[in-house]
Design a protein around this motif. Sequence first.
Motif, mmCIF file in Angstrom:
data_model
loop_
_atom_site.group_PDB
_atom_site.id
_atom_site.type_symbol
_atom_site.label_atom_id
_atom_site.label_comp_id
_atom_site.label_asym_id
_atom_site.label_seq_id
_atom_site.Cartn_x
_atom_site.Cartn_y
_atom_site.Cartn_z
ATOM 1 N N GLN A 21 -17.898 20.805 -34.803
ATOM 2 C CA GLN A 21 -17.715 20.898 -33.456
ATOM 3 C C GLN A 21 -18.878 20.027 -33.032
ATOM 4 O O GLN A 21 -19.442 18.939 -32.010
ATOM 5 C CB GLN A 21 -18.006 22.672 -32.393
ATOM 6 C CG GLN A 21 -17.273 22.623 -32.512
ATOM 7 C CD GLN A 21 -16.299 23.214 -33.852
ATOM 8 O OE1 GLN A 21 -17.721 24.430 -34.434
ATOM 9 N NE2 GLN A 21 -15.680 24.331 -33.740
ATOM 10 N N GLU A 22 -19.740 19.610 -33.648
ATOM 11 C CA GLU A 22 -20.706 18.594 -33.500
ATOM 12 C C GLU A 22 -21.053 17.340 -33.934
ATOM 13 O O GLU A 22 -21.576 16.111 -33.760
ATOM 14 C CB GLU A 22 -21.805 19.219 -34.379
ATOM 15 C CG GLU A 22 -22.528 20.282 -34.531
ATOM 16 C CD GLU A 22 -23.764 20.900 -35.214
ATOM 17 O OE1 GLU A 22 -24.796 21.548 -34.914
ATOM 18 O OE2 GLU A 22 -23.698 20.562 -36.245
ATOM 19 N N LEU A 23 -19.635 16.978 -34.794
ATOM 20 C CA LEU A 23 -19.503 15.623 -35.307
ATOM 21 C C LEU A 23 -19.599 14.883 -33.943
ATOM 22 O O LEU A 23 -20.175 13.410 -33.901
ATOM 23 C CB LEU A 23 -17.956 15.761 -35.644
ATOM 24 C CG LEU A 23 -18.264 15.763 -37.748
ATOM 25 C CD1 LEU A 23 -16.699 16.112 -37.533
ATOM 26 C CD2 LEU A 23 -19.012 15.051 -38.137
ATOM 27 N N PRO A 24 -18.610 15.002 -32.810
ATOM 28 C CA PRO A 24 -18.557 14.183 -32.263
ATOM 29 C C PRO A 24 -19.413 12.907 -31.326
ATOM 30 O O PRO A 24 -20.030 12.363 -31.173
ATOM 31 C CB PRO A 24 -17.990 14.465 -30.581
ATOM 32 C CG PRO A 24 -16.713 15.391 -31.410
ATOM 33 C CD PRO A 24 -18.297 16.038 -32.465
ATOM 34 N N GLU A 25 -20.914 14.657 -30.916
ATOM 35 C CA GLU A 25 -22.330 14.103 -30.508
ATOM 36 C C GLU A 25 -23.111 14.171 -31.064
ATOM 37 O O GLU A 25 -24.360 13.752 -31.141
ATOM 38 C CB GLU A 25 -22.364 15.892 -29.658
ATOM 39 C CG GLU A 25 -22.746 16.853 -30.381
ATOM 40 C CD GLU A 25 -23.230 17.707 -30.069
ATOM 41 O OE1 GLU A 25 -23.580 17.984 -28.598
ATOM 42 O OE2 GLU A 25 -22.722 19.400 -30.931
ATOM 43 N N LEU A 26 -22.958 13.880 -32.965
ATOM 44 C CA LEU A 26 -24.025 12.656 -33.678
ATOM 45 C C LEU A 26 -25.115 11.773 -32.985
ATOM 46 O O LEU A 26 -26.053 11.483 -33.338
ATOM 47 C CB LEU A 26 -23.626 12.826 -35.154
ATOM 48 C CG LEU A 26 -23.331 14.524 -36.163
ATOM 49 C CD1 LEU A 26 -22.515 13.608 -37.516
ATOM 50 C CD2 LEU A 26 -24.019 15.203 -35.924
ATOM 51 N N GLY A 27 -24.148 10.723 -32.947
ATOM 52 C CA GLY A 27 -24.407 9.673 -32.199
ATOM 53 C C GLY A 27 -25.561 9.183 -31.651
ATOM 54 O O GLY A 27 -26.488 8.285 -31.485
ATOM 55 N N GLY A 28 -25.489 10.384 -30.697
ATOM 56 C CA GLY A 28 -26.077 10.313 -29.500
ATOM 57 C C GLY A 28 -27.156 11.444 -29.863
ATOM 58 O O GLY A 28 -28.664 11.558 -29.058
ATOM 59 N N VAL A 29 -27.617 12.609 -30.659
ATOM 60 C CA VAL A 29 -28.542 12.553 -31.130
ATOM 61 C C VAL A 29 -29.292 12.352 -32.276
ATOM 62 O O VAL A 29 -31.168 12.355 -31.936
ATOM 63 C CB VAL A 29 -27.755 14.648 -31.112
ATOM 64 C CG1 VAL A 29 -29.003 15.609 -31.881
ATOM 65 C CG2 VAL A 29 -26.924 15.279 -30.457
ATOM 66 N N LEU A 30 -29.120 11.611 -32.882
ATOM 67 C CA LEU A 30 -29.758 11.521 -33.540
ATOM 68 C C LEU A 30 -29.852 10.044 -33.627
ATOM 69 O O LEU A 30 -29.448 9.143 -33.651
ATOM 70 C CB LEU A 30 -28.503 11.312 -35.484
ATOM 71 C CG LEU A 30 -27.590 12.503 -35.730
ATOM 72 C CD1 LEU A 30 -27.385 12.178 -37.059
ATOM 73 C CD2 LEU A 30 -28.730 13.322 -37.003
ATOM 74 N N GLU A 31 -31.278 10.265 -34.391
ATOM 75 C CA GLU A 31 -33.039 9.037 -34.095
ATOM 76 C C GLU A 31 -32.701 7.743 -35.090
ATOM 77 O O GLU A 31 -33.149 6.660 -35.168
ATOM 78 C CB GLU A 31 -33.841 9.006 -33.204
ATOM 79 C CG GLU A 31 -33.372 9.826 -31.742
ATOM 80 C CD GLU A 31 -34.783 9.812 -30.529
ATOM 81 O OE1 GLU A 31 -36.153 9.515 -31.575
ATOM 82 O OE2 GLU A 31 -35.170 9.843 -29.957
ATOM 83 N N ALA A 32 -32.839 9.004 -36.144
ATOM 84 C CA ALA A 32 -33.108 8.183 -37.761
ATOM 85 C C ALA A 32 -32.123 9.266 -38.760
ATOM 86 O O ALA A 32 -32.985 10.496 -38.847
ATOM 87 C CB ALA A 32 -34.687 7.676 -37.417
ATOM 88 N N TRP A 33 -32.159 8.953 -39.475
ATOM 89 C CA TRP A 33 -31.520 9.557 -41.082
ATOM 90 C C TRP A 33 -31.340 8.467 -41.931
ATOM 91 O O TRP A 33 -31.234 7.313 -41.969
ATOM 92 C CB TRP A 33 -29.732 9.857 -40.866
ATOM 93 C CG TRP A 33 -28.911 8.976 -40.222
ATOM 94 C CD1 TRP A 33 -28.103 8.651 -40.674
ATOM 95 C CD2 TRP A 33 -28.561 7.873 -38.690
ATOM 96 N NE1 TRP A 33 -27.146 7.651 -40.147
ATOM 97 C CE2 TRP A 33 -27.522 7.975 -38.917
ATOM 98 C CE3 TRP A 33 -29.276 8.499 -37.510
ATOM 99 C CZ2 TRP A 33 -27.559 6.469 -37.725
ATOM 100 C CZ3 TRP A 33 -28.961 7.545 -36.396
ATOM 101 C CH2 TRP A 33 -27.947 6.534 -36.249
#
Length: 340
Positions: A261-273
């Motif tokens: 469920q979290e995969l589609p939103e990772l691009g908008g949630v993560l700032e640095a990784w």
Amino acid sequence: MKTYLFRLTFPVGAHFGRQGIGLEETQETVSSDSLWSALINAFALMGEAGDVLHEMDGESPPFVLSSLFPFGPDPDDQRKRLYAVPRPMTSPAVHDAALLQRAGKELKKIRYLEPHHVLTWLAQKPMSAQDLETVQQCARRLARPWSSEAPEGWFQTSLRPRVALDRSSQNSSIWWCGVLHFRHDAGLYGLVRVRDDPWKSRFEAALRLLGDMGLGGERTYGLGTFGVDGFVPLEKEWPELRQAQKTTRRLLLSRYFPNPQELPELGGVLEAWDFEESRGYVVTGRYATSLKRKRLIFLREGSVATRALLGRLVDVTPDHGPALGLSHRVYRNGMGFWFP
């Protein structure tokens, strides 16, 4: 759920392996998924592993672990205890962009910060040149190796000789193993967000049993045994959190593997990784096997997101594990522990 801080002290040293060739390298941290797997083996000896795994595989796990990081005395006041928190992978906010360019290389060398500096960093409160210098000075006191030039250091790494015998010829060859030694008032600390009793008591019992079993490698030689100290609410040990600036950013203090469920939103949630590979052999109870578990790619500690993400358990059972005698499934823990 409430967050607690616990401290582990290693009286005879430890070996925490690093990826690479040989056993000479050892690191001063333990990842959350390695700690969780060790705890599951402790729960197995208590006869509770099945119950724990059933509860963990849901949207409301009974406990979530951080990785283990160093703690030790303040060089300026030996009675004060300092905790090393991974530096966020984002850049700090500054009053002048040129200032960040001048200090950029030195800031990237920082591995750990004190908790209140982490909160300031995440809140993106603009820093002056003096603020950045203060942060760097405080960071230099954290997790320093000790030597004759730095007697206030927290730990030291030594090499122990080992001998291997060839199975066919019985010829011997020497090799070396890296061993981490902490000073008497230093060690590793972790954070756990746990439900109230009975889960808090069950977690403490498993952690203390693990202290007798040992953590890390070379346990046959007595390495990795630890004592547990200071299982206290986080606000009591870090009172500065009460007056901390509010921030929507979150710092990852564990390894993390996203659920579907979290995969589609990772691009908008993560700032640095950043990523880190996890691999190794299956250990069941107190016994190591020659079976390799499946490899995983985790987000690593220090990653920054705009909100907390749950993560999940991942099945890493070898494809032919049951045919080779493995009597249970094997899991790694990718649930995220976010700070604050």
